[in-house]
Design an enzyme around this catalytic site. Sequence first.
Site, PDB file in Angstrom:
ATOM      1  N   LEU A 104      17.466  53.990 104.623  1.00  0.00           N
ATOM      2  CA  LEU A 104      17.757  54.616 105.771  1.00  0.00           C
ATOM      3  C   LEU A 104      16.544  54.266 106.650  1.00  0.00           C
ATOM      4  O   LEU A 104      15.332  54.331 106.263  1.00  0.00           O
ATOM      5  CB  LEU A 104      17.722  56.278 105.522  1.00  0.00           C
ATOM      6  CG  LEU A 104      18.888  56.804 104.938  1.00  0.00           C
ATOM      7  CD1 LEU A 104      18.483  58.283 104.475  1.00  0.00           C
ATOM      8  CD2 LEU A 104      19.866  56.543 105.776  1.00  0.00           C
ATOM      9  N   ASP A 105      16.716  54.261 107.949  1.00  0.00           N
ATOM     10  CA  ASP A 105      15.744  53.808 108.822  1.00  0.00           C
ATOM     11  C   ASP A 105      14.568  54.684 108.890  1.00  0.00           C
ATOM     12  O   ASP A 105      14.693  55.946 108.734  1.00  0.00           O
ATOM     13  CB  ASP A 105      16.299  53.826 110.276  1.00  0.00           C
ATOM     14  CG  ASP A 105      17.393  52.477 110.256  1.00  0.00           C
ATOM     15  OD1 ASP A 105      17.350  51.695 109.467  1.00  0.00           O
ATOM     16  OD2 ASP A 105      18.241  52.684 111.208  1.00  0.00           O
ATOM     17  N   TYR A 106      13.453  54.344 109.282  1.00  0.00           N
ATOM     18  CA  TYR A 106      12.199  55.221 109.498  1.00  0.00           C
ATOM     19  C   TYR A 106      12.474  56.635 110.091  1.00  0.00           C
ATOM     20  O   TYR A 106      11.995  57.623 109.846  1.00  0.00           O
ATOM     21  CB  TYR A 106      11.144  54.417 110.087  1.00  0.00           C
ATOM     22  CG  TYR A 106       9.902  55.163 110.254  1.00  0.00           C
ATOM     23  CD1 TYR A 106       8.933  55.341 109.287  1.00  0.00           C
ATOM     24  CD2 TYR A 106       9.370  55.620 111.459  1.00  0.00           C
ATOM     25  CE1 TYR A 106       7.648  55.945 109.476  1.00  0.00           C
ATOM     26  CE2 TYR A 106       7.953  56.257 111.765  1.00  0.00           C
ATOM     27  CZ  TYR A 106       7.338  56.558 110.749  1.00  0.00           C
ATOM     28  OH  TYR A 106       5.885  56.994 110.912  1.00  0.00           O
ATOM     29  N   THR A 108      15.393  57.770 110.780  1.00  0.00           N
ATOM     30  CA  THR A 108      16.914  58.436 110.366  1.00  0.00           C
ATOM     31  C   THR A 108      16.391  59.301 109.135  1.00  0.00           C
ATOM     32  O   THR A 108      15.741  59.192 108.278  1.00  0.00           O
ATOM     33  CB  THR A 108      17.889  57.290 109.934  1.00  0.00           C
ATOM     34  OG1 THR A 108      17.999  56.763 111.065  1.00  0.00           O
ATOM     35  CG2 THR A 108      19.115  58.163 109.455  1.00  0.00           C
TER      36      THR A 108
END
Length: 251
Positions: A104-106, A108
Site C-alpha cells: 500500500l502506498d505511503y 494510502t
Amino acid sequence: MEEIRLQKYMAEAGVASRRKCEELIKEGYVSVNGRTVTDMGVKVSDSDVLEVKGRRMCRDKNKIYIMLHKPPGYITTVRDQFSRPSVIDLIDDKGHRVFPVGRLDYDTSGLLLLTNDGQLAHELTHPSHETEKVYVAEVKGVPAEREMNLIRRGIRIEEYITAPAKIKIVEEQKIGNFINAVVEIKIHEGKNRQIRKMCEAIGHPVIKLKRISVGMLRLGELPEGKWRYLSDEEVKSLRYKQNLARQAAKE
C-alpha cells in the site's frame, strides 16, 4: 531431508515475498553455507545455513496471518533507506517474522495482510490469480460516466494499459463551492500507485485513498493502526480461492 528452491525457502522463513527474495538473491545478498548464491535454481533444506545480509534465517513452522489497518505515513517494506516508519513497527508479535503481502502506498490507508507463509503470499500477489482488491477513494470533482468507462475498459497509464476495472460513485461531497466524489474501485492488478494513476488519467486526482478488502477479507471495523490475527475460516477462504486458481490453471 526435503530440498526446495532457495527463494521459496526464504519466503517460508519470513524474509519477504518470493518475488522480493528473488531480487535479494540476484543482488548478491544471500549466502548458503557461507557461499554467496545468485542462481535461482539452487535448492536448500533445513540442514543448510542460510544468511541474508549476514543474518541467519530459518523456516518458521508456525504460520502466522495478520490483518492490519494501515494508517497513512507508513511504508509497506521491512526496511527503508530514509528511516520512515514501517508497518512492521505496528505489529507487536515479536515471536515471529512476518512480511507484508503486496503493498500500500505511503499515503494510502486500509487493509494489509502480513504473514510468514511465502507460498500463500506468492499466490495472492501473482497476476494470474486475479485476487480482487477494493478501494474507496475521495477524488477531486465528480467523474462523468464517459470518464469512468475509460477505467472500466482499461486505461493507458504510462507504459501499460490497465486491465478492465469496476468503478462507481458512492457519494458526492460539497466542499465550499466545489463538489468532490467518493468512488469505489475494484481491481485485480497491483501496479505501483495504480489507483492514483488511473484517477489522475481521467482528470480526477485522488485526495484520500483506502483499501477495504482483499479477496474475501474485509477490513470491517478494525481501527486504524490496529491489527488482529485472521480466523481459521478467513485463512481457509484465502486458500480456497487460490486452490480454485491452481485448478483452473491446470485445465
